[in-house]
Design a protein around this motif. Structure first.
Motif, mmCIF file in Angstrom:
data_model
loop_
_atom_site.group_PDB
_atom_site.id
_atom_site.type_symbol
_atom_site.label_atom_id
_atom_site.label_comp_id
_atom_site.label_asym_id
_atom_site.label_seq_id
_atom_site.Cartn_x
_atom_site.Cartn_y
_atom_site.Cartn_z
ATOM 1 N N SER A 295 -7.314 29.869 5.587
ATOM 2 C CA SER A 295 -8.514 29.060 5.764
ATOM 3 C C SER A 295 -9.216 28.836 4.426
ATOM 4 C CB SER A 295 -9.471 29.734 6.749
ATOM 5 O OG SER A 295 -8.876 29.892 8.017
ATOM 6 N N VAL A 296 -9.262 29.879 3.602
ATOM 7 C CA VAL A 296 -9.866 29.753 2.269
ATOM 8 C C VAL A 296 -9.064 28.777 1.411
ATOM 9 C CG1 VAL A 296 -10.440 30.997 0.153
ATOM 10 C CG2 VAL A 296 -10.858 32.066 2.372
ATOM 11 N N LEU A 297 -7.734 28.878 1.472
ATOM 12 C CA LEU A 297 -6.883 27.963 0.694
ATOM 13 C C LEU A 297 -6.990 26.532 1.204
ATOM 14 C CD1 LEU A 297 -3.678 30.161 0.227
ATOM 15 C CD2 LEU A 297 -5.315 29.493 -1.533
ATOM 16 N N ASP A 298 -7.235 26.367 2.492
ATOM 17 C CA ASP A 298 -7.421 25.030 3.048
ATOM 18 C C ASP A 298 -8.656 24.369 2.450
ATOM 19 O OD1 ASP A 298 -6.529 23.002 4.917
ATOM 20 O OD2 ASP A 298 -8.318 23.459 6.084
ATOM 21 N N VAL A 299 -9.748 25.120 2.373
ATOM 22 C CA VAL A 299 -10.974 24.605 1.750
ATOM 23 C C VAL A 299 -10.747 24.354 0.263
ATOM 24 C CG1 VAL A 299 -13.383 25.132 1.208
ATOM 25 C CG2 VAL A 299 -12.433 25.765 3.441
ATOM 26 N N TYR A 300 -10.072 25.278 -0.399
ATOM 27 C CA TYR A 300 -9.759 25.155 -1.831
ATOM 28 C C TYR A 300 -8.943 23.895 -2.121
ATOM 29 C CZ TYR A 300 -6.581 26.075 -5.797
ATOM 30 O OH TYR A 300 -5.804 25.967 -6.930
ATOM 31 N N SER A 301 -7.910 23.662 -1.328
ATOM 32 C CA SER A 301 -7.044 22.502 -1.545
ATOM 33 C C SER A 301 -7.793 21.188 -1.332
ATOM 34 C CB SER A 301 -5.841 22.578 -0.609
ATOM 35 O OG SER A 301 -5.041 21.427 -0.702
ATOM 36 N N LYS A 302 -8.532 21.099 -0.243
ATOM 37 C CA LYS A 302 -9.237 19.857 0.068
ATOM 38 C C LYS A 302 -10.405 19.591 -0.879
ATOM 39 C CE LYS A 302 -7.971 19.921 4.968
ATOM 40 N NZ LYS A 302 -8.463 20.092 6.363
ATOM 41 N N SER A 303 -11.050 20.645 -1.358
ATOM 42 C CA SER A 303 -12.223 20.477 -2.217
ATOM 43 C C SER A 303 -11.853 20.110 -3.647
ATOM 44 C CB SER A 303 -13.064 21.765 -2.220
ATOM 45 O OG SER A 303 -13.484 22.098 -0.927
ATOM 46 N N LEU A 304 -10.821 20.738 -4.180
ATOM 47 C CA LEU A 304 -10.486 20.553 -5.590
ATOM 48 C C LEU A 304 -9.359 19.559 -5.848
ATOM 49 C CD1 LEU A 304 -10.700 24.201 -6.973
ATOM 50 C CD2 LEU A 304 -12.463 22.448 -6.919
#
Length: 283
Positions: A26-35
């Motif tokens: 879930s953290v990597l999902d936010v990381y990928s979409k945000s950056l």
């Protein structure tokens, strides 16, 4: 630190104390979409940056807190990252749903949940009698991907190594789920999986029927072209203790046998880590 962090992470994961939104995927999902975004990740440079940035961040943090409060801050960081990397409630819930469907004889639901357990490869049209064995193999593969490989990278390369493996695995799963062609990810995961999969598969040799499993491991273990998935699933099946088949609509004996075998394998990994820690090989 590795042994204590693993034990705490496993305890937290089993007790389901970490919310889904705080788990690493879930953290990597936010990381990928945000950056980044899917369009940017089609570039080799951006893909490399996306893969290594979380691991670099973790390693820099480890260097920054090294020695603080007699190593207490480093220990907290080890434990926190281990908990993030080992929390996979989605897979546990899918397996639980499969078992419940099997107990009530719902074949259609069993095939659905079996597909969800490993969406990377379509579930072959097999009979319900063999479905339990097939799901058992998938569980063995999942145990490696989400627990065994992560533990080995944590032991050998520390928190940064575990985060790097989980990041590559996440982007590989995303590329398959979204049918996107992310560069470098598939090859990177093959390289990362080659040695750990063989170590983990050898654990099945020691945990199950040694003679059959060792022949299978020797056949696949030294093959450069053999995938991690194949060696883990085939050796686990060869190491499976013989079980009596029931007359139930969905046979779960083979699934449970392979599940128990996977637990013994992971316990063997913890015992080896304990011995290495006692002799100072691993800190």
């Amino acid at each position: 630190m590795a042994l204590f962090s693993l034990l705490v992470a496993i305890l937290i994961e089993r007790l389901k104390l970490l919310p889904q939104s705080w788990q690493l995927d879930s953290v990597l999902d936010v990381y990928s979409k945000s950056l980044f975004g899917n369009k940017q990740l089609t570039s080799d440079v951006m893909m490399v940056l996306a893969l290594i940035l979380p691991a670099i961040t973790v390693q820099v943090a480890m260097w920054a807190v090294d020695g603080f409060f007699w190593g207490g801050v480093s220990l907290i960081l080890w434990i926190g990252i281990s908990i993030l990397c080992f929390s996979h409630q989605k897979q546990r819930q899918l397996f639980k749903s499969y078992m419940l469907a099997a107990c009530r004889g719902d074949s259609q639901a069993c095939y659905h949940f079996a597909d969800e357990l490993d969406p990377s490869v379509p579930l072959e049209a097999i009979s319900t009698e063999d479905l339990g064995t097939r799901v058992g193999q998938i569980v063995a593969w999942s145990n490696y991907r989400f627990y065994g490989a992560v533990a080995l990278f944590l032991i050998i390369l520390g928190p940064a190594g575990a985060v790097f493996y989980c990041t590559v695995r996440y982007f590989n799963d995303e590329s398959q789920k979204l049918n996107l062609d992310f560069p470098l990810v598939i090859d990177a995961l093959k390289i990362l999986d080659w040695l750990p999969s063989r170590i983990f598969a050898f654990g099945y040799v020691l945990s199950g029927q040694f003679s059959h499993a060792f022949v299978c491991w020797r056949q696949y273990g030294f093959s450069i072209s053999c995938s991690a998935r194949d060696i883990v699933m085939q050796v686990a099946l060869a190491a499976e203790p013989h079980t009596k088949r029931s007359s139930a609509p969905i046979c779960i004996q083979a699934t449970l046998a392979l599940l128990k075998l996977g637990k013994r394998n992971f316990l063997l990994l913890l015992v080896c880590l304990s011995v290495l820690t006692i002799f100072g090989v691993v800190t």
